[in-house]
Design a protein around this motif. Structure first.
Motif, PDB file in Angstrom:
ATOM      1  N   LEU A  89       0.847  -1.190   0.000  1.00 62.14           N
ATOM      2  CA  LEU A  89       0.000   0.000   0.000  1.00 62.14           C
ATOM      3  C   LEU A  89       0.882   1.240   0.000  1.00 62.14           C
ATOM      4  O   LEU A  89       1.724   1.399   0.887  1.00 62.14           O
ATOM      5  CB  LEU A  89      -0.907   0.021   1.236  1.00 62.14           C
ATOM      6  N   PRO A  90       0.729   2.148  -0.972  1.00 66.48           N
ATOM      7  CA  PRO A  90       1.469   3.411  -0.935  1.00 66.48           C
ATOM      8  C   PRO A  90       0.775   4.383   0.020  1.00 66.48           C
ATOM      9  O   PRO A  90      -0.441   4.560  -0.044  1.00 66.48           O
ATOM     10  CB  PRO A  90       1.385   3.902  -2.385  1.00 66.48           C
ATOM     11  N   LEU A  91       1.537   4.974   0.900  1.00 67.10           N
ATOM     12  CA  LEU A  91       0.938   5.894   1.859  1.00 67.10           C
ATOM     13  C   LEU A  91       1.988   6.860   2.384  1.00 67.10           C
ATOM     14  O   LEU A  91       3.185   6.705   2.130  1.00 67.10           O
ATOM     15  CB  LEU A  91       0.270   5.144   3.002  1.00 67.10           C
ATOM     16  N   GLY A  92       1.529   7.833   3.153  1.00 66.89           N
ATOM     17  CA  GLY A  92       2.442   8.800   3.735  1.00 66.89           C
ATOM     18  C   GLY A  92       1.702   9.806   4.594  1.00 66.89           C
ATOM     19  O   GLY A  92       0.464   9.803   4.660  1.00 66.89           O
ATOM     20  N   PRO A  93       2.443  10.675   5.276  1.00 65.42           N
ATOM     21  CA  PRO A  93       1.822  11.674   6.144  1.00 65.42           C
ATOM     22  C   PRO A  93       1.206  12.807   5.327  1.00 65.42           C
ATOM     23  O   PRO A  93       1.733  13.208   4.294  1.00 65.42           O
ATOM     24  CB  PRO A  93       2.999  12.182   6.980  1.00 65.42           C
ATOM     25  N   VAL A  94       0.073  13.305   5.798  1.00 66.27           N
ATOM     26  CA  VAL A  94      -0.635  14.410   5.150  1.00 66.27           C
ATOM     27  C   VAL A  94      -0.951  15.453   6.218  1.00 66.27           C
ATOM     28  O   VAL A  94      -1.356  15.105   7.335  1.00 66.27           O
ATOM     29  CB  VAL A  94      -1.944  13.923   4.483  1.00 66.27           C
ATOM     30  N   ARG A  99     -10.410  20.440   4.681  1.00 65.56           N
ATOM     31  CA  ARG A  99      -9.979  21.814   4.918  1.00 65.56           C
ATOM     32  C   ARG A  99      -9.365  22.001   6.294  1.00 65.56           C
ATOM     33  O   ARG A  99      -8.885  23.091   6.615  1.00 65.56           O
ATOM     34  CB  ARG A  99     -11.172  22.766   4.760  1.00 65.56           C
ATOM     35  N   TRP A 100      -9.389  20.966   7.088  1.00 65.90           N
ATOM     36  CA  TRP A 100      -8.882  21.095   8.458  1.00 65.90           C
ATOM     37  C   TRP A 100      -7.383  20.798   8.520  1.00 65.90           C
ATOM     38  O   TRP A 100      -6.923  19.813   7.924  1.00 65.90           O
ATOM     39  CB  TRP A 100      -9.626  20.139   9.388  1.00 65.90           C
ATOM     40  N   ALA A 369      -7.207  11.037  20.867  1.00 66.58           N
ATOM     41  CA  ALA A 369      -7.916  12.305  21.098  1.00 66.58           C
ATOM     42  C   ALA A 369      -8.117  13.053  19.777  1.00 66.58           C
ATOM     43  O   ALA A 369      -9.197  13.607  19.516  1.00 66.58           O
ATOM     44  CB  ALA A 369      -7.131  13.159  22.082  1.00 66.58           C
ATOM     45  N   LEU A 370      -7.092  13.055  18.935  1.00 68.28           N
ATOM     46  CA  LEU A 370      -7.198  13.730  17.638  1.00 68.28           C
ATOM     47  C   LEU A 370      -8.250  13.048  16.769  1.00 68.28           C
ATOM     48  O   LEU A 370      -9.113  13.713  16.175  1.00 68.28           O
ATOM     49  CB  LEU A 370      -5.843  13.716  16.940  1.00 68.28           C
ATOM     50  N   PHE A 371      -8.207  11.723  16.711  1.00 66.23           N
ATOM     51  CA  PHE A 371      -9.159  10.976  15.891  1.00 66.23           C
ATOM     52  C   PHE A 371     -10.588  11.253  16.344  1.00 66.23           C
ATOM     53  O   PHE A 371     -11.468  11.561  15.535  1.00 66.23           O
ATOM     54  CB  PHE A 371      -8.857   9.474  15.984  1.00 66.23           C
ATOM     55  N   GLU A 378     -16.883  15.819  12.236  1.00 65.42           N
ATOM     56  CA  GLU A 378     -17.507  15.331  11.007  1.00 65.42           C
ATOM     57  C   GLU A 378     -18.972  14.971  11.219  1.00 65.42           C
ATOM     58  O   GLU A 378     -19.824  15.253  10.360  1.00 65.42           O
ATOM     59  CB  GLU A 378     -16.749  14.102  10.486  1.00 65.42           C
ATOM     60  N   ARG A 379     -19.269  14.341  12.329  1.00 63.81           N
ATOM     61  CA  ARG A 379     -20.658  13.966  12.593  1.00 63.81           C
ATOM     62  C   ARG A 379     -21.539  15.196  12.750  1.00 63.81           C
ATOM     63  O   ARG A 379     -22.680  15.235  12.264  1.00 63.81           O
ATOM     64  CB  ARG A 379     -20.745  13.074  13.832  1.00 63.81           C
ATOM     65  N   LEU A 380     -21.030  16.216  13.446  1.00 62.40           N
ATOM     66  CA  LEU A 380     -21.802  17.441  13.623  1.00 62.40           C
ATOM     67  C   LEU A 380     -22.043  18.133  12.281  1.00 62.40           C
ATOM     68  O   LEU A 380     -23.162  18.600  11.997  1.00 62.40           O
ATOM     69  CB  LEU A 380     -21.079  18.382  14.582  1.00 62.40           C
TER      70      LEU A 380
END
Length: 397
Positions: A89-94, A99-100, A369-371, A378-380
């Protein structure tokens, strides 16, 4: 330098497996061979992560999507680089989530990549996710894992949910869409009769007859590299002459995307995974399409048509010809790779493939906590916008 994590230190099952985060600049011939072998025995095919396509994208597109730290997550059956490759799987930090300004880890996709499902050897789906999540838990990358564009309710989705459930780890489907899929035991003619109204079939026959009055009509179907360079030139010119060229989004509007298309189509032909169809009037292309083949299915990649002949619907006529895929019986399905509610292909193909984005919690107080903060937001927002997410795995929104 590659970041390595030995599974035996994690105390999980199959301790001989090893994981590796390899820089995309470090792709040697041994990895390419193992990668090609893996693609032939995956539980879910994904040509967009096969070596010939992904390497084409990395050669030309990685800087366009602002991803400067892409790594290949590799799962090996034994010693890294010296054993069977079981997953990739190709991946990396974003740095941003929508927009957050929220840091997280995400699989790498680009504007011409239409599926993000990992390549995983059949039978190793749970092992793959256990290893990936364990490696990310102990990596320096912050936040959570976001998997974009994965097939919903397929073997990889099912395994991910099972692993996360067993580890008491949140795994949320945060977006879903349904796109057209061609899959049927019927012949091409029988499929048309079962799917399309008689009035529509009659109308398209009439358009085909009217177009035939303009000259000699021919339908081309190629599975090799015959006159491939000329065919690519014609495709790029045809696409650029239409609305995509006017909007600047045609492949030939940029040397990067043009070179990417040439390289990926040529590589697909070399690997025996290219299918080309075209509709011509006195030898002039009016509609062209590219399918990529990866058993047991295929992926519709690009289409183009001459807008000066739009009154005859050449794109539709070529897609009707494309239904002959059903008569060949070489493969089981074609993923349209089209947007949800596509105004043309949705009327021709009756089945749907559900694709989604998943956010997965990583261990650690700060990560959790971040998640959870992001998911609450997102739910709101979803409630405010009255957004519904359909999950076919559960049959509910």
């Amino acid at each position: 330098m590659a970041i390595r994590a030995d599974r035996s230190r994690a105390g999980l099952s199959t301790p001989q497996c090893q994981t590796e985060f390899r820089a995309v600049s470090d792709l040697d011939s041994g990895l390419i061979a193992a990668w090609s072998d893996l693609a032939r025995q995956v539980s879910e095919p994904n040509i967009f992560y096969e070596q010939w396509f992904l390497r084409s994208a990395l050669d030309h597109l990685d800087h366009l999507d602002h991803q400067d730290d892409i790594r290949l997550f590799l799962l090996w059956s034994g010693e890294a680089g010296q054993s069977q490759l079981l997953g990739l799987l190709p991946l990396g930090p974003v740095g941003h989530y929508g927009r957050w300004p929220v840091p997280h880890v995400q699989n790498w996709m680009h504007h011409n990549c239409f599926l993000g499902t990992p390549l995983v050897c059949i039978g190793f789906e749970q092992v793959f996710w256990e290893n990936l999540l364990s490696a990310l838990d102990s990596s320096e990358w912050p936040g959570f894992l976001h998997i974009n564009g994965m097939t919903i309710n397929g073997p990889l989705d099912q395994a991910l949910r099972m692993v996360c459930d067993g580890q008491k780890r949140r795994c949320d489907l945060v977006h879903s869409e349904a796109r057209a899929l061609l899959q049927s035991d019927l012949s091409a003619d029988a499929y048309q009769r079962a799917t399309l109204r008689g009035k529509k079939r009659k109308e398209w026959r009439r358009l085909g007859n009217r177009l035939g009055e303009k000259g000699d009509i021919s339908y081309g179907h190629l599975l090799d590299d015959r006159d491939l360079d000329q065919w690519i030139d014609e495709f790029l010119a045809l696409e650029k002459a239409g609305w995509k060229g006017k909007s600047g989004s045609a492949l030939d509007c940029s040397p990067d995307t043009s070179a990417f298309f040439r390289q990926s189509v040529t590589a697909a032909a070399a690997s025996g995974q290219l299918e080309r169809r075209d509709l011509r009037l006195d030898g002039k292309p009016l509609a062209m399409l590219v399918n990529f083949l990866s058993a047991p299915g295929a992926f519709g990649f690009k289409t183009a048509f001459d807008e000066d002949y739009s009154r005859y619907s050449p794109g539709v006529l070529l897609q009707i010809e494309n239904l002959k895929f059903l008569d060949l019986r070489r493969l089981e399905w074609i993923d349209s790779c089209a947007a949800q509610d596509h105004p043309m292909i949705d009327h021709l193909w009756s089945d749907r493939r559900h694709i989604g984005r998943f956010s997965i919690e990583l261990h650690g107080l700060q990560n959790r906590a971040l998640f959870r903060g992001v998911r609450l937001g997102e739910r709101l927002m979803g409630k405010v916008r009255k957004r519904r997410i359909f999950d076919p795995a559960e049959g509910q929104s």
